[in-house]
Design a protein around this motif. Sequence first.
Motif, PDB file in Angstrom:
ATOM      1  N   UNK A 143       5.135   2.637  -0.070  1.00 36.11           N
ATOM      2  CA  UNK A 143       4.023   1.974   0.605  1.00 36.11           C
ATOM      3  C   UNK A 143       2.716   2.276  -0.117  1.00 36.11           C
ATOM      4  N   UNK A 144       2.535   3.519  -0.511  1.00 39.25           N
ATOM      5  CA  UNK A 144       1.335   3.923  -1.238  1.00 39.25           C
ATOM      6  C   UNK A 144       1.229   3.166  -2.573  1.00 39.25           C
ATOM      7  N   UNK A 145       2.356   3.007  -3.256  1.00 43.08           N
ATOM      8  CA  UNK A 145       2.366   2.259  -4.519  1.00 43.08           C
ATOM      9  C   UNK A 145       1.903   0.823  -4.287  1.00 43.08           C
ATOM     10  N   UNK A 146       2.426   0.193  -3.240  1.00 47.51           N
ATOM     11  CA  UNK A 146       2.051  -1.201  -2.967  1.00 47.51           C
ATOM     12  C   UNK A 146       0.563  -1.332  -2.666  1.00 47.51           C
ATOM     13  N   UNK A 147      -0.006  -0.359  -1.975  1.00 45.88           N
ATOM     14  CA  UNK A 147      -1.423  -0.399  -1.628  1.00 45.88           C
ATOM     15  C   UNK A 147      -2.295  -0.147  -2.856  1.00 45.88           C
ATOM     16  N   UNK A 148      -1.961   0.887  -3.628  1.00 41.89           N
ATOM     17  CA  UNK A 148      -2.792   1.277  -4.766  1.00 41.89           C
ATOM     18  C   UNK A 148      -2.735   0.282  -5.918  1.00 41.89           C
ATOM     19  N   UNK A 149      -1.559  -0.314  -6.122  1.00 42.05           N
ATOM     20  CA  UNK A 149      -1.376  -1.149  -7.311  1.00 42.05           C
ATOM     21  C   UNK A 149      -1.234  -2.635  -6.986  1.00 42.05           C
ATOM     22  N   UNK A 150      -1.278  -2.979  -5.699  1.00 41.97           N
ATOM     23  CA  UNK A 150      -1.224  -4.369  -5.256  1.00 41.97           C
ATOM     24  C   UNK A 150      -0.014  -5.104  -5.834  1.00 41.97           C
ATOM     25  N   UNK A 151       1.135  -4.462  -5.721  1.00 42.05           N
ATOM     26  CA  UNK A 151       2.399  -5.084  -6.115  1.00 42.05           C
ATOM     27  C   UNK A 151       3.247  -5.246  -4.860  1.00 42.05           C
ATOM     28  N   UNK A 182       8.891   4.848 -11.430  1.00 40.48           N
ATOM     29  CA  UNK A 182       7.705   4.121 -10.969  1.00 40.48           C
ATOM     30  C   UNK A 182       6.734   3.896 -12.119  1.00 40.48           C
ATOM     31  N   UNK A 183       6.562   4.884 -12.973  1.00 40.61           N
ATOM     32  CA  UNK A 183       5.677   4.728 -14.131  1.00 40.61           C
ATOM     33  C   UNK A 183       6.148   3.583 -15.017  1.00 40.61           C
ATOM     34  N   UNK A 184       7.450   3.515 -15.285  1.00 48.48           N
ATOM     35  CA  UNK A 184       7.989   2.438 -16.119  1.00 48.48           C
ATOM     36  C   UNK A 184       7.685   1.080 -15.483  1.00 48.48           C
ATOM     37  N   UNK A 219       3.619  15.649  -3.375  1.00 50.55           N
ATOM     38  CA  UNK A 219       2.239  15.932  -3.795  1.00 50.55           C
ATOM     39  C   UNK A 219       2.045  15.566  -5.261  1.00 50.55           C
ATOM     40  N   UNK A 220       3.012  15.964  -6.097  1.00 49.45           N
ATOM     41  CA  UNK A 220       2.919  15.632  -7.521  1.00 49.45           C
ATOM     42  C   UNK A 220       2.935  14.125  -7.740  1.00 49.45           C
ATOM     43  N   UNK A 221       3.778  13.418  -6.987  1.00 56.37           N
ATOM     44  CA  UNK A 221       3.869  11.968  -7.096  1.00 56.37           C
ATOM     45  C   UNK A 221       2.528  11.332  -6.747  1.00 56.37           C
ATOM     46  N   UNK A 222       1.917  11.796  -5.665  1.00 56.82           N
ATOM     47  CA  UNK A 222       0.633  11.255  -5.224  1.00 56.82           C
ATOM     48  C   UNK A 222      -0.428  11.400  -6.314  1.00 56.82           C
ATOM     49  N   UNK A 223      -0.553  12.597  -6.891  1.00 55.90           N
ATOM     50  CA  UNK A 223      -1.575  12.808  -7.917  1.00 55.90           C
ATOM     51  C   UNK A 223      -1.248  12.034  -9.187  1.00 55.90           C
ATOM     52  N   UNK A 224       0.031  11.878  -9.488  1.00 56.55           N
ATOM     53  CA  UNK A 224       0.387  11.080 -10.661  1.00 56.55           C
ATOM     54  C   UNK A 224       0.006   9.620 -10.442  1.00 56.55           C
ATOM     55  N   UNK A 225       0.188   9.100  -9.229  1.00 54.91           N
ATOM     56  CA  UNK A 225      -0.200   7.718  -8.943  1.00 54.91           C
ATOM     57  C   UNK A 225      -1.700   7.520  -9.141  1.00 54.91           C
ATOM     58  N   UNK A 226      -2.495   8.482  -8.703  1.00 59.74           N
ATOM     59  CA  UNK A 226      -3.947   8.380  -8.915  1.00 59.74           C
ATOM     60  C   UNK A 226      -4.269   8.365 -10.397  1.00 59.74           C
ATOM     61  N   UNK A 227      -3.619   9.230 -11.150  1.00 57.17           N
ATOM     62  CA  UNK A 227      -3.821   9.258 -12.604  1.00 57.17           C
ATOM     63  C   UNK A 227      -3.415   7.925 -13.227  1.00 57.17           C
ATOM     64  N   UNK A 228      -2.251   7.402 -12.821  1.00 52.94           N
ATOM     65  CA  UNK A 228      -1.749   6.160 -13.398  1.00 52.94           C
ATOM     66  C   UNK A 228      -2.666   4.982 -13.055  1.00 52.94           C
TER      67      UNK A 228
END
Length: 243
Positions: A143-151, A182-184, A219-228
């Motif tokens: 859900x966070x990915x969809x919100x942050x990256x609009x996919x 997710x990065x890929x 937690x690591x996933x969340x911070x990586x998403x912000x970085x990405x």
Amino acid sequence: MAQRPWLAVVAPAFNEEDNIEAVVCEWLDVLRADGRPFEIVIANDGSTDRTAEILARLQNAHPELVVVSDEPNHGYGYALSRAIRAASADYIMTMDADGQFEIRHYSELMQALEQKNADIITGYRLGKKDTPVKVFADRMLNLLVRVLFRVSLRDTNCAQKIAKRSILQSITIEAMSYPTPTEITLKAHALGYRVAETGVSHREREAGFSKLHPFRTGIQFFFFLLYLRFRIALFRARIIQTL
């Protein structure tokens, strides 16, 4: 002269002595039945159990198996990147080596790649087989990915994906562990490749154990998403040249 493989199944492996032989043999059986040349590339990521020994024996017995090894352990993302770079087939399917994804879905993924006119097809897990905590965390992160990256993708972190080798080898994998799939997916989307999904089954582990720790991983996933997100924003603003 050996024919060029059309498909490479690539996966990282770390301390999978209880699973690796059964998994590789299942992959060999299914892909051999197809009748087309293929390869399986396993990156042994500094395993401290008998994984390397088992893979060496299997490699001697099965010419389709390619093993690349690193010591010490560098992490899931690094190992997957090594396996992708070692592949020579026209198409690559990424997998995990723990047996939770079924090799038979390669044909459905390829069909979806063509029917949806996509550049990369990522699976979405139909009924993730894991603990309730991990299932809930995975849904929240998606859900966070969809919100942050609009996919509109359901399951960006599904490990089972297919794309042309040139596409996957063009993506620089930076994540060390869990966020790698997710990065890929998100980098492919940001680079302008057409990304689509199709459902794949997900099985419980038959042996071994997961190396993930839900809270720390989340937690690591969340911070990586912000970085990405920041990296992709810089790329789209033409401040950096590559992802």
